[in-house]
Design an enzyme around this catalytic site. Sequence first.
Site, PDB file in Angstrom:
ATOM      1  N   SER A  45      45.505  40.500  58.238  1.00 35.29           N
ATOM      2  CA  SER A  45      46.926  40.829  58.315  1.00 35.29           C
ATOM      3  C   SER A  45      47.682  39.775  59.113  1.00 35.29           C
ATOM      4  O   SER A  45      48.803  39.384  58.757  1.00 35.29           O
ATOM      5  CB  SER A  45      47.091  42.210  58.953  1.00 35.29           C
ATOM      6  OG  SER A  45      48.449  42.547  59.049  1.00 35.29           O
ATOM      7  N   ARG A  94      31.988  28.171  31.859  1.00 34.29           N
ATOM      8  CA  ARG A  94      32.230  28.535  33.256  1.00 34.29           C
ATOM      9  C   ARG A  94      33.723  28.699  33.498  1.00 34.29           C
ATOM     10  O   ARG A  94      34.171  29.653  34.129  1.00 34.29           O
ATOM     11  CB  ARG A  94      31.665  27.480  34.201  1.00 34.29           C
ATOM     12  CG  ARG A  94      31.698  27.949  35.656  1.00 34.29           C
ATOM     13  CD  ARG A  94      31.796  26.790  36.637  1.00 34.29           C
ATOM     14  NE  ARG A  94      32.992  26.000  36.469  1.00 34.29           N
ATOM     15  CZ  ARG A  94      34.211  26.348  36.921  1.00 34.29           C
ATOM     16  NH1 ARG A  94      34.400  27.493  37.510  1.00 34.29           N
ATOM     17  NH2 ARG A  94      35.240  25.547  36.754  1.00 34.29           N
ATOM     18  N   GLU A 120      47.689  36.606  50.879  1.00 35.55           N
ATOM     19  CA  GLU A 120      47.660  38.051  50.614  1.00 35.55           C
ATOM     20  C   GLU A 120      46.469  38.417  49.728  1.00 35.55           C
ATOM     21  O   GLU A 120      45.814  39.439  49.946  1.00 35.55           O
ATOM     22  CB  GLU A 120      48.963  38.512  49.968  1.00 35.55           C
ATOM     23  CG  GLU A 120      49.040  39.996  49.736  1.00 35.55           C
ATOM     24  CD  GLU A 120      48.949  40.818  51.017  1.00 35.55           C
ATOM     25  OE1 GLU A 120      48.112  41.755  51.059  1.00 35.55           O
ATOM     26  OE2 GLU A 120      49.700  40.536  51.958  1.00 35.55           O
ATOM     27  N   GLU A 178      34.120  54.275  57.212  1.00 36.45           N
ATOM     28  CA  GLU A 178      34.228  54.821  58.568  1.00 36.45           C
ATOM     29  C   GLU A 178      34.878  53.787  59.484  1.00 36.45           C
ATOM     30  O   GLU A 178      34.808  52.579  59.245  1.00 36.45           O
ATOM     31  CB  GLU A 178      32.864  55.238  59.106  1.00 36.45           C
ATOM     32  CG  GLU A 178      31.965  54.102  59.481  1.00 36.45           C
ATOM     33  CD  GLU A 178      30.622  54.579  60.004  1.00 36.45           C
ATOM     34  OE1 GLU A 178      30.196  54.071  61.052  1.00 36.45           O
ATOM     35  OE2 GLU A 178      30.007  55.437  59.344  1.00 36.45           O
TER      36      GLU A 178
END
Length: 161
Positions: free
Chosen positions: A129, A40, A100, A116
């Site tokens: 952000s 693992r 980040e 979209e």
Amino acid sequence: MRLHLSDSHDSADTHEPLGPDDPLAPLPFNPYKGNRGVTRAWHALKNSLNGFRVAIREESAFRQELTLAAILVPCGVFVPVDAVSHVLLLGSVMLVLIVELLNSSVEAAIDRISLERHELSKRAKDLGSAAVMVALFFCVMTWVLIVGPLVVRWVGNWIRP
């Protein structure tokens, strides 16, 4: 009317099978989930290194923050402060990288769902952000509060003979 235990048992036996969109449906088979111990850990290490490669190759913000980390980490190691301050300096830089990476993963998942424009997709990306911005602010604040006085003292000693 009183519900008997046998009545609730009968209704539980007649439930509809779980569909693929049901949150209680079993997850698809994952061959790595059954691994334990060293196997693992080995697979986790390979996946983590692959994640770093993808982030470095595809995410310009991560590359910029990694460049900043390459400068700040050595400075944070050698600046003459106590151990707790070293941890805060280095930890604040690592926190920016961690946040980040998480932001990039949220963006990738949103883009996987749909490219979209959607208000919820925008909200998720904006929140990620904002998390990066908070981590960057924390990093700057930490460095200014810990290293700032040292720099002011050093510059003062350098200017005065």
